[in-house]
Write a protein that holds these residues in place. Structure first.
Motif, short mmCIF file in Angstrom:
data_model
loop_
_atom_site.label_atom_id
_atom_site.label_comp_id
_atom_site.label_asym_id
_atom_site.label_seq_id
_atom_site.Cartn_x
_atom_site.Cartn_y
_atom_site.Cartn_z
N SER A 231 -17.19 31.90 159.75
CA SER A 231 -16.08 30.96 159.90
C SER A 231 -15.02 31.60 160.77
O SER A 231 -14.71 32.79 160.65
CB SER A 231 -15.49 30.63 158.54
N PHE A 232 -14.45 30.83 161.69
CA PHE A 232 -13.41 31.34 162.57
C PHE A 232 -12.02 30.94 162.10
O PHE A 232 -11.04 31.09 162.81
CB PHE A 232 -13.65 30.84 164.00
N GLU A 233 -11.90 30.39 160.88
CA GLU A 233 -10.60 30.03 160.33
C GLU A 233 -9.95 31.28 159.75
O GLU A 233 -10.61 32.12 159.16
CB GLU A 233 -10.76 29.00 159.22
N ASP A 234 -8.64 31.38 159.93
CA ASP A 234 -7.95 32.50 159.29
C ASP A 234 -7.32 32.01 157.99
O ASP A 234 -7.19 30.81 157.76
CB ASP A 234 -6.92 33.12 160.23
N GLU A 235 -6.94 32.94 157.16
CA GLU A 235 -6.44 32.60 155.83
C GLU A 235 -4.92 32.59 155.76
O GLU A 235 -4.36 32.58 154.67
CB GLU A 235 -7.03 33.56 154.80
N ARG A 236 -4.25 32.56 156.89
CA ARG A 236 -2.79 32.50 156.88
C ARG A 236 -2.34 31.13 156.39
O ARG A 236 -2.88 30.10 156.81
CB ARG A 236 -2.24 32.75 158.28
N GLY A 237 -1.40 31.10 155.47
CA GLY A 237 -0.87 29.85 154.96
C GLY A 237 -1.71 29.21 153.87
O GLY A 237 -1.39 28.15 153.37
N VAL A 238 -2.81 29.86 153.48
CA VAL A 238 -3.67 29.32 152.44
C VAL A 238 -3.25 29.93 151.11
O VAL A 238 -3.18 31.15 150.97
CB VAL A 238 -5.16 29.65 152.72
N GLU A 239 -2.95 29.08 150.14
CA GLU A 239 -2.53 29.57 148.83
C GLU A 239 -3.71 29.48 147.87
O GLU A 239 -4.27 28.40 147.67
CB GLU A 239 -1.38 28.73 148.31
N MET A 240 -4.11 30.59 147.32
CA MET A 240 -5.26 30.63 146.41
C MET A 240 -4.87 30.04 145.06
O MET A 240 -3.73 30.13 144.63
CB MET A 240 -5.73 32.08 146.22
N ALA A 241 -5.84 29.46 144.39
CA ALA A 241 -5.61 28.91 143.05
C ALA A 241 -5.36 30.05 142.07
O ALA A 241 -5.91 31.14 142.22
CB ALA A 241 -6.83 28.11 142.61
#
Length: 125
Positions: free
Chosen positions: A15-25
């Motif tokens: 996957s080429f998506e980055d995890e910036r701004g993603v809030e984990m459950a």
């Protein structure tokens, strides 16, 4: 066109998506103990209903939670057979009377498959 191609990339596996701004459950770590004393940890969501027993992913042995919770005993239902349901509707005496009546009808030839009935003499023309 050459600058837009993804040369050498494994498209299905990466996957080429980055995890910036993603809030984990929110998560919790639940510890389970095996009968031989070893422990393992399972990560679960905070709102998940945590089971009292869990199978160790490495050994396949079922472990129990270390916090002392006891697994709830599930109530098992009695398996109702056809005979049980029949006895709910009729008594044994009634069933014996019905059986006797049906056997008499079968033997007299009034019910049942025609190849089982014996007839005396056939009428000749």
């Amino acid at each position: 066109m050459a600058e837009r191609s993804l040369r050498g990339a494994r498209l299905g596996a990466q996957s080429f998506e980055d995890e910036r701004g993603v809030e984990m459950a929110p998560r919790q770590d639940v510890e389970y103990a095996l009968p031989d004393g070893r422990t393992f940890t399972v990560t679960m969501a905070d709102e998940a209903e945590v089971p009292a027993e869990w199978e160790d992913p490495r050994t396949g042995i079922v472990g129990r939670r270390t916090d002392g919770s006891v697994p709830e005993v599930k109530e098992t239902k009695h398996v109702r057979t056809h005979w049980d349901m029949l006895l709910e509707r009729r008594s044994v005496d009634e069933l014996e009377d019905i059986l006797t009546e049906r056997l008499e009808l079968l033997r007299s030839g009034e019910i049942g498959p025609p190849h089982l009935h014996r007839r005396g003499k056939r009428k000749s023309a």
